[in-house]
Scaffold this motif. Structure first.
Motif, PDB file in Angstrom:
ATOM      1  N   LYS A  51      60.929   9.853 -77.379  1.00 64.26           N
ATOM      2  CA  LYS A  51      59.552   9.555 -76.992  1.00 64.26           C
ATOM      3  C   LYS A  51      59.224   8.087 -77.247  1.00 64.26           C
ATOM      4  O   LYS A  51      58.398   7.496 -76.541  1.00 64.26           O
ATOM      5  N   ALA A 109      57.926   5.591 -74.291  1.00 62.38           N
ATOM      6  CA  ALA A 109      56.682   4.845 -74.464  1.00 62.38           C
ATOM      7  C   ALA A 109      56.870   3.359 -74.155  1.00 62.38           C
ATOM      8  O   ALA A 109      56.020   2.735 -73.504  1.00 62.38           O
ATOM      9  N   TYR A 122      56.390   4.718 -80.392  1.00 60.69           N
ATOM     10  CA  TYR A 122      55.404   5.590 -79.734  1.00 60.69           C
ATOM     11  C   TYR A 122      54.048   5.494 -80.428  1.00 60.69           C
ATOM     12  O   TYR A 122      53.008   5.317 -79.782  1.00 60.69           O
TER      13      TYR A 122
END
Length: 531
Positions: A189, A193, A455
Motif C-alpha cells: 500500500k 500511494a 502511505y
C-alpha cells in the motif's frame, strides 16, 4: 552401465576394479574433509570400495542438481544438507513439495535403507539435524519471512510483477523518489500511494526535472500491484523484515542449522517464491564481507525450481544474477541450483557451477533427445556412454563430477547415492508447529508490524504541501529504522539508486536537491543496519 565398445575394461592387477573404473575412483580420493555422496557404479554394479565424494572446501564453487521428476533430487539435497550440518556448515533449503521437514527427525530403518547402505558401504544410523522452519509471509507452517518493499528493490519487484523494461525503469524512478524523500516503502500500500501521488496534480511536478512518470505506465504498475495483492502476495511484504544473517547460525553443539523454507503453501505463486529466493541471496551478497576461499563455506544455499527464476527474465536481470553468483563465492556462500534440466540455467550461470549431480533424464520426445545430447556435451570426456547411462539411471542414482581439491574437475562417475540418515518425508504437522513456536526467532518475527510509512505520510498531507519537508540543517528526518548508505543533502544526485547501469543516464539529469539517498545493489535491493 559401464564401458563403451570403444573402451574395453582390462583388469587392473592392482585393483578389484577394471582399469577405467579404478582411474575414476582415484579422482575422488581426497585428503581433506569431504562429503560422501555414494559409491561408483561400473557395469551395473555399485562398488562400495570406490566412494564418490566432494571436498568441503569447494562447495562455495557452486553446483547443479538436475534430473527428471521422481529421480531423487530431493533426497540428494537432504543427503548433502545433513553432511554439511554435521561439518558445522549452515544450509538453506527451499521445500517446494513440503517433504524436507523430515531432516529434523531421525530416519526410520527398513529393508530399503539397509539394502542401499550395504550396496554403497554406508554405516547407516538414524539421525536428526538442527532445523529452523520458515514460511513466506507466514503462509504455511513456519516463522514468517518478510521483506519490506524498499529493501526488495525495483528490479526484483519488476520481475515478479511481469513489467517490461520501460515500466521497470519507471518503477525504479518511483523508488528513487521515495528513497530521497524519506517515504519508506514498507508494504504494497506504501508503493501504491507513492505511484498514485506522483501522477496526481499535486505530485506531478516532483519528477519534472527527471522525466516524470506517465499516467499510462503508472496505471500498468498500479493494476499489476492490485492483481498481485489479490493473489495473496500482501503478507510477504512488511515488517519485521527478516534478517538474512539468521541463515548463518549454528546449533549449540556446533552443527550447522538447516533453514527450511516451506513453499508448498505458495506453489501457485512460482514467480513470487523464485524471486523471493533471489532476494535472500542478493541480500546476503549485499551484506556479507569478503572472506575469500575458506576451508569450509559459511553457508550453502539450495535454489530449488531454478527454471522459474530465469524464465522470461530480461538481459539486465540475467546479468545481475550472473554477477551475484560469480561474486558471492568470495563471501563464503555456495549456491546449488536445482532444476529438471541443465538447459533451464543460462550458459553464463551454468559455466560457474563446478559441482554437478545429474539424475536421470528422459528421452521420450525429439526435444527430450536434443536436451539429452546437449547435457552430455556439458560433461568432461568419459569412458561411460553418457547418453545410455543418463537414460538408464535408477531412482537415487546420478552422474557426478565435482571440483577436486586443486580446483580441477574430477572424472565423471555414475554413482549410487547414500540414504539420508534423517526422516525421508515430512514430520507430523503438530510437531512441526510446536517446533516453530519453540524457536527463539518466533517472538522476533511472528507478529506483523504496521508503522508509519509512505502511505500514512502521504495520507496526512494537505493540498498545500507539495512534497515532504526537507530536513532542517543539522537535523535529519530519519525513519524509525536506520538506513545504511545515505548521502548528505546536496545540490545534485551523487550516486544512482541502482548499482547497475539501468538508471545512470537518469542520474546525470537530476538537478533537484535530494535530502538523502539509499545505496542499492545490483538488484536494487538495499541492506539496513539491523539489530
Amino acid at each position: 552401465m559401464g564401458p563403451t565398445r570403444d573402451n574395453p575394461s582390462p583388469a587392473d592387477p592392482g585393483s578389484s576394479l577394471p582399469a577405467p573404473a579404478a582411474e575414476i575412483a582415484k579422482g575422488y580420493a581426497f585428503g581433506g574433509p569431504a562429503l560422501d555422496l555414494g559409491a561408483l557404479i561400473w557395469d551395473g554394479t555399485a562398488h562400495p570400495g570406490a566412494p564418490v565424494r566432494i571436498p568441503l572446501a569447494v562447495l562455495n564453487r557452486h553446483g547443479l542438481v538436475a534430473g527428471a521428476t521422481g529421480t531423487g533430487k530431493t533426497k540428494t539435497l537432504q543427503l548433502i544438507a545433513e553432511q554439511l550440518s554435521a561439518q558445522g556448515v549452515p544450509v538453506f533449503l527451499a521445500d517446494v513439495k513440503g517433504d524436507v521437514s523430515g531432516i529434523s527427525a531421525p530416519g526410520v530403518p527398513g529393508e530399503g535403507v539397509r539394502t542401499r547402505a550395504a550396496e554403497v558401504g554406508q554405516e547407516w544410523a538414524p539421525a536428526a539435524f538442527p532445523a529452523e522452519f520458515y514460511a513466506l509471509g507466514g503462509i504455511g507452517t513456519g516463522i514468517p519471512l518478510r521483506a519490506t518493499v524498499t529493501d526488495f528493490g525495483p528490479v526484483l519487484l519488476a520481475k515478479v510483477l511481469g513489467l517490461n523494461r520501460t515500466q521497470e525503469q519507471s518503477l525504479g524512478l518511483v523508488f528513487h523518489y521515495a528513497d530521497g524523500k524519506g517515504l519508506e516503502l514498507v508494504d504494497l500500500k506504501d508503493l501504491r500511494a507513492v505511484v498514485a501521488f506522483l501522477v496526481s496534480d499535486e505530485g506531478r511536478p516532483e519528477l519534472k526535472g527527471i522525466g516524470g512518470l506517465s499516467a499510462q505506465t503508472a496505471g500498468v504498475i498500479l493494476r499489476s500491484l492490485t492483481a498481485f495483492e489479490q493473489e495473496g502476495a500482501g503478507p510477504f511484504f512488511g515488517e519485521p523484515e527478516f534478517d538474512t544473517r539468521e541463515l548463518l547460525r549454528t546449533a549449540p553443539d556446533g552443527r550447522g542449522t538447516v533453514s527450511v523454507l516451506e513453499l508448498s503453501a505458495v506453489q501457485d505463486k512460482p514467480r513470487l517464491f523464485s524471486t523471493f529466493l533471489m532476494w535472500l541471496l542478493a541480500d546476503l551478497f549485499h551484506g556479507l564481507p569478503e572472506v575469500g576461499d575458506l576451508e569450509r563455506p559459511g553457508l550453502v544455499f539450495f535454489f530449488d525450481e531454478a527454471h522459474l527464476l530465469f524464465g522470461d527474465a530480461s538481459k539486465a536481470f540475467l546479468e545481475a544474477v550472473t554477477q551475484t553468483v560469480r561474486l558471492i563465492r568470495s563471501k563464503g556462500v555456495g549456491v546449488f541450483f536445482v532444476t529438471q534440466s541443465p538447459r533451464d540455467v543460462p550458459p553464463d550461470v551454468l559455466g560457474q557451477l563446478g559441482n554437478r549431480v545429474q539424475h536421470a533424464l528422459r528421452a521420450f520426445t525429439p526435444d527430450d533427445a536434443k536436451a539429452l545430447k546437449a547435457t552430455v556435451k556439458t560433461f568432461p570426456v568419459s569412458p561411460y556412454d553418457l547418453e545410455e547411462v543418463l537414460t538408464g539411471l535408477g531412482t537415487g542414482e546420478a552422474v557426478v563430477t565435482v571440483l577436486g581439491e586443486r580446483g580441477a574437475p574430477t572424472p565423471v562417475a555414475a554413482t549410487r547415492l547414500r540414504a539420508p540418515a534423517s526422516l525421508m518425508g515430512p514430520v507430523d504437522g503438530e510437531a512441526l508447529a510446536a517446533a516453530v513456536r519453540a524457536s527463539g526467532l518466533h517472538e522476533r518475527y511472528a507478529q506483523a508490524v504496521d508503522r508509519e510509512s509512505a502511505y500514512e505520510k502521504l495520507s496526512s498531507r494537505t493540498g498545500a504541501a507539495a512534497a515532504p519537508a526537507p530536513a532542517a540543517p543539522g537535523r535529519e528526518t530519519a525513519p524509525e529504522r536506520p538506513t545504511a548508505g545515505r548521502e548528505k543533502p546536496g545540490p545534485s544526485l551523487v550516486e544512482q539508486v541502482v548499482g547497475s547501469g539501468l538508471f545512470r543516464s537518469l542520474a546525470r539529469s537530476v538537478g533537484t536537491q535530494i535530502g538523502r539517498e539509499i545505496t542499492r545493489s545490483l538488484f536494487g535491493t538495499t541492506r539496513r543496519r539491523r539489530r
